[in-house]
Design a protein around this motif. Structure first.
Motif, PDB file in Angstrom:
ATOM      1  N   ALA A  20      14.368   8.070  36.134  1.00 31.25           N
ATOM      2  CA  ALA A  20      14.454   7.277  34.909  1.00 31.25           C
ATOM      3  C   ALA A  20      14.708   8.166  33.695  1.00 31.25           C
ATOM      4  O   ALA A  20      15.539   7.841  32.833  1.00 31.25           O
ATOM      5  CB  ALA A  20      13.168   6.463  34.723  1.00 31.25           C
ATOM      6  N   LEU A  21      14.011   9.283  33.606  1.00 31.05           N
ATOM      7  CA  LEU A  21      14.212  10.207  32.494  1.00 31.05           C
ATOM      8  C   LEU A  21      15.641  10.741  32.476  1.00 31.05           C
ATOM      9  O   LEU A  21      16.276  10.814  31.416  1.00 31.05           O
ATOM     10  CB  LEU A  21      13.228  11.373  32.608  1.00 31.05           C
ATOM     11  N   GLN A  22      16.132  11.105  33.636  1.00 26.42           N
ATOM     12  CA  GLN A  22      17.497  11.624  33.708  1.00 26.42           C
ATOM     13  C   GLN A  22      18.522  10.564  33.334  1.00 26.42           C
ATOM     14  O   GLN A  22      19.527  10.856  32.678  1.00 26.42           O
ATOM     15  CB  GLN A  22      17.757  12.185  35.106  1.00 26.42           C
ATOM     16  N   THR A  23      18.269   9.327  33.730  1.00 25.10           N
ATOM     17  CA  THR A  23      19.165   8.227  33.375  1.00 25.10           C
ATOM     18  C   THR A  23      19.139   7.973  31.868  1.00 25.10           C
ATOM     19  O   THR A  23      20.183   7.766  31.232  1.00 25.10           O
ATOM     20  CB  THR A  23      18.774   6.953  34.136  1.00 25.10           C
ATOM     21  N   SER A  24      17.937   7.997  31.283  1.00 26.57           N
ATOM     22  CA  SER A  24      17.820   7.791  29.839  1.00 26.57           C
ATOM     23  C   SER A  24      18.540   8.890  29.067  1.00 26.57           C
ATOM     24  O   SER A  24      19.221   8.619  28.076  1.00 26.57           O
ATOM     25  CB  SER A  24      16.344   7.741  29.433  1.00 26.57           C
TER      26      SER A  24
ATOM     27  N   VAL B 138      19.686   5.277  27.038  1.00 21.45           N
ATOM     28  CA  VAL B 138      19.108   3.950  27.237  1.00 21.45           C
ATOM     29  C   VAL B 138      17.631   4.112  27.584  1.00 21.45           C
ATOM     30  O   VAL B 138      17.138   5.213  27.809  1.00 21.45           O
ATOM     31  CB  VAL B 138      19.823   3.191  28.373  1.00 21.45           C
ATOM     32  N   ALA B 139      16.929   2.978  27.632  1.00 14.83           N
ATOM     33  CA  ALA B 139      15.551   2.940  28.120  1.00 14.83           C
ATOM     34  C   ALA B 139      15.535   2.217  29.467  1.00 14.83           C
ATOM     35  O   ALA B 139      16.536   1.600  29.860  1.00 14.83           O
ATOM     36  CB  ALA B 139      14.648   2.223  27.116  1.00 14.83           C
ATOM     37  N   THR B 140      14.420   2.318  30.169  1.00 18.06           N
ATOM     38  CA  THR B 140      14.324   1.646  31.465  1.00 18.06           C
ATOM     39  C   THR B 140      13.106   0.736  31.476  1.00 18.06           C
ATOM     40  O   THR B 140      12.049   1.093  30.940  1.00 18.06           O
ATOM     41  CB  THR B 140      14.223   2.655  32.621  1.00 18.06           C
ATOM     42  N   PRO B 141      13.205  -0.433  32.096  1.00 18.86           N
ATOM     43  CA  PRO B 141      12.086  -1.380  32.122  1.00 18.86           C
ATOM     44  C   PRO B 141      11.021  -0.997  33.146  1.00 18.86           C
ATOM     45  O   PRO B 141      11.163  -0.019  33.887  1.00 18.86           O
ATOM     46  CB  PRO B 141      12.760  -2.691  32.503  1.00 18.86           C
TER      47      PRO B 141
ATOM     48  N   LYS C  33      21.984  -3.894  30.157  1.00 18.70           N
ATOM     49  CA  LYS C  33      23.329  -3.727  30.668  1.00 18.70           C
ATOM     50  C   LYS C  33      23.261  -3.070  32.047  1.00 18.70           C
ATOM     51  O   LYS C  33      22.262  -2.450  32.413  1.00 18.70           O
ATOM     52  CB  LYS C  33      24.204  -2.908  29.728  1.00 18.70           C
ATOM     53  N   THR C  34      24.351  -3.191  32.790  1.00 16.36           N
ATOM     54  CA  THR C  34      24.460  -2.532  34.084  1.00 16.36           C
ATOM     55  C   THR C  34      25.227  -1.231  33.911  1.00 16.36           C
ATOM     56  O   THR C  34      26.261  -1.202  33.241  1.00 16.36           O
ATOM     57  CB  THR C  34      25.212  -3.444  35.077  1.00 16.36           C
ATOM     58  N   LEU C  35      24.730  -0.179  34.473  1.00 13.14           N
ATOM     59  CA  LEU C  35      25.432   1.113  34.358  1.00 13.14           C
ATOM     60  C   LEU C  35      26.562   1.198  35.365  1.00 13.14           C
ATOM     61  O   LEU C  35      26.500   0.616  36.437  1.00 13.14           O
ATOM     62  CB  LEU C  35      24.442   2.253  34.604  1.00 13.14           C
TER      63      LEU C  35
END
Length: 213
Positions: A161-165, A170-173, A211-213
């Motif tokens: 999640a951190l790497q994606t953010s 973006v943030a993650t739910p 949104k979808t990545l």
């Protein structure tokens, strides 16, 4: 009588530097520059809950490595104790401990990271876990009581999640998993809020869009 002062590192600040003796020789925080690092403490070698956690980390080591992340354990035990315990785990459970373990007999690293908490023990580290990014910045930390083991899968999830953010801003739910929609940062002005509905996101309200990545 003065109470013991417990210091804690801070999120999004530089992780405390260390120069520590480990089962793989001397390790410093600088050695991990350019990689993510999961630094985790356990109360003591040759204890059952800690054994399950080390097995959990070891069996997922390749998954962490695939995310450019190293593992580094710690307890207030000697290098010889660590080596003997790792050998015992391999002999009894068939799992090889491939990552280094800090022998923090002086408690220097444990104190720097707030792993020693008088409410739990003055001489043993609690189950603390720290995720440090490639720039040496502390990005996440979790403390568990001595009686309860951690979920290693959760640290993999948080790391992803951190790497994606970081990559997508973006943030993650809650309980986000790779492939799930991510949360778009909310508008910073009223004018931006007025047009958020028309920006092509999965719109719920001005402050909540995904949104979808």
């Amino acid at each position: 009588m003065n109470e013991a002062v417990v210091t804690f590192p801070q999120l999004n600040q530089a992780a405390p530097a260390f120069n520590a003796k480990t089962t793989h020789g001397i390790k410093t925080l600088e050695d991990y520059k350019g990689k993510w690092l999961v630094l985790f403490s356990h109360p003591a070698d040759f204890t059952p809950v800690c054994t399950t956690e080390f097995i959990g980390f070891a069996t997922r080591a390749e998954q962490f490595a695939a995310l450019n992340c190293e593992l580094l354990g710690l307890s207030i035990d000697s290098v010889h104790s660590h080596i003997a315990w790792a050998r015992s785990i391999e002999q009894n459970f068939g799992v090889k401990i491939t990552f280094p373990i800090i022998a923090d007999l002086s408690m220097a690293v444990a104190k720097a990271y707030g792993m020693i908490q008088p409410g739990a023990s003055d001489t043993a580290a609690v189950r603390a876990t720290f995720i440090i990014d490639p720039n040496g910045i502390l990005r996440a930390m979790v403390y568990y009581p001595m009686s309860n083991g951690r979920s290693i899968d959760e640290f993999l999830r948080v790391l992803r999640a951190l790497q994606t953010s970081d990559e997508h801003k973006v943030a993650t739910p809650e309980n986000w998993q790779p492939g799930d929609d991510v949360i778009v940062p909310p508008p910073a002005t009223s004018a931006d809020a007025d047009i958020r509905k028309d920006q092509g996101y999965n719109y719920v309200d001005w402050y909540y869009s995904t949104k979808t990545l």
